[in-house]
Design an enzyme around this catalytic site. Structure first.
Site: not given
Ligand SMILES: *Cc1c(COP(=O)(O)O)cnc(C)c1O
Length: 399
Positions: A94, A116, A383
């Site tokens: 993010k 938000e 992610s």
């Molecule tokens: C917020 C988040 C997601 C989901 O958001 P996407 O916009 O679909 O990528 C996925 N993995 C992590 C670690 C997150 O914090």
């Protein structure tokens, strides 16, 4: 297939029939101003070099591509690699778009960034970026979420953002969106509403994708350098879709690479408790854009559920909807149990505790790897890291 992916979306923000600006006319003007400013600013040396420097020295990019040999051996099939977005400063992908959005707001002379947050992940990443870029930040969060997500609430306070508790309605994300949006409408010319994924009205799905596409560009070059070829499959979890589109963008024209997005099947696709929007949803408008969504017969968003709070969104980014329809990306699902199994497998076999969101993509990778020979390779977007989920999982599994 001759898709000019690089030129998407069109001028009105459409990816095929999805996206656009389903908002009142006065907001269309504001969104178009943001789009114009973005077009101009992103091509200036000042913006490009500032963002590149922060990506490198602040976030710690490039994040590595790691071959998970023990996990691969255990699964017994294709080799599994990870793009380590969990190693970024703040622990997830993010930060890539939050830095971009905060810098853009600053370059546009905006006085305040607003958003938000549900579980607080977007709030913390944005508060971090705003502290660094030196711009005021205001985050709206439901009272129930505030009580549940204590560490993130504390972090946001330490980082200096103004946290606005929302105690109306369900006191969760949905009402936090309404509350933050009302504040935004008080002065949209001077405020910047920072959307947390590839969703919302044009130009956000495009802008957030652009900021996230560094993930795939790096990964493609890193994988080629390591292996002398491209992976056979690349995969990522899909909530709004930002980490997935970030990985996929650089590979869209590589026809030999199979692209797979993984949605949360929660407690089962036949129950009401999942958030598999592309798998089970229908076309409609939500939060200012057209997409697949989980809705009732009147078009109201249905309550959604995922064990990973970052994935429980009733809509999904418009580019994913388009990529599904033209069959360039396949969308699969993983349920809560598979997600927890993958979470534990990666922790115990590789010493990497993944975010529960990412664990959905890992679950899919493990499932498919088992059916493929060793010569094949799968690259998973890891992610985020799982510190935020550790207590929850330990309680759930009675560790
Ligand atoms: C917020 C988040 C997601 C989901 O958001 P996407 O916009 O679909 O990528 C996925 N993995 C992590 C670690 C997150 O914090």
């Amino acid at each position: 297939m001759t898709c000019k992916f690089a030129e998407m979306p069109d001028e009105k923000g459409y990816f095929g029939e999805y996206g656009g600006q389903i908002i009142p006319p006065e907001l269309v003007k504001i969104m178009n101003d943001i789009n114009d400013a973005y077009e101009k600013v992103r091509q200036t040396d000042a913006f490009k070099s500032e963002l590149a420097l922060l990506n490198a020295d602040y976030t710690g990019r490039p994040s590595p591509v790691y071959y998970a040999s023990r996990l691969s051996e255990k699964v017994g099939g294709a080799r599994i690699f990870f793009k380590r977005e969990d190693l970024n400063h703040t622990g997830a992908h993010k930060i890539n778009h939050c830095l971009g959005e905060a810098l853009l707001a600053k370059h546009m002379g905006k006085t305040k960034v607003l958003a938000e947050t549900g579980a607080g992940q977007h709030g913390v990443a944005l508060a971090t970026a705003c502290a660094l870029v030196d711009i005021e930040c205001e985050i709206h969060m439901g009272q129930i979420d505030i009580e549940k997500e204590h560490p993130n609430v504390t972090k946001m306070k330490i980082l200096g953002c103004k946290l606005v508790p929302v105690s109306r309605g369900t006191q969760t994300l949905k009402d936090a969106v309404d509350s933050a949006f009302e504040e935004y409408l008080k002065d949209p010319a001077n405020y910047f509403y920072a959307i947390g994924s590839v969703v919302g009205p044009h130009p956000f799905p495009r802008m957030v994708r652009d900021f996230q596409s560094i993930v795939g560009h790096e990964a493609r070059a890193q994988f080629l350098q390591k292996e002398g070829r491209l992976p056979d499959i690349i995969t990522a979890c899909v909530g709004g879709g930002s980490n997935a589109i970030g990985l996929f963008t650089a590979f869209l024209n590589d026809e030999e690479v199979k692209l797979v997005g993984v949605e949360p099947a929660g407690k089962g696709l036949d129950t009401a408790e999942h958030a598999a929007t592309l798998t089970k949803g229908t076309k409609g408008a939500l939060h200012g854009f057209e997409c697949y969504n989980l809705q009732d017969e009147e078009g109201n968003p249905l309550p959604v559920y995922s064990i990973a709070s970052g994935l429980d969104y009733p809509g999904v980014g418009p580019q994913h909807c388009y990529l599904k329809d033209i069959k360039r990306v396949e969308y699969e699902t993983a349920d809560d149990k598979e997600c927890l199994d993958a979470f534990m497998a990666l922790s115990r076999l590789e010493g990497i505790i993944p975010a529960l969101e990412s664990a959905h993509a890992i679950a899919y990778a493990m499932r498919i790897a088992a059916t493929l020979p060793k010569e094949k390779s799968i690259l998973v977007n890891l992610s985020g890291r799982g510190d935020k989920d550790a207590d929850f999982v330990a309680r759930k599994l009675k560790l």
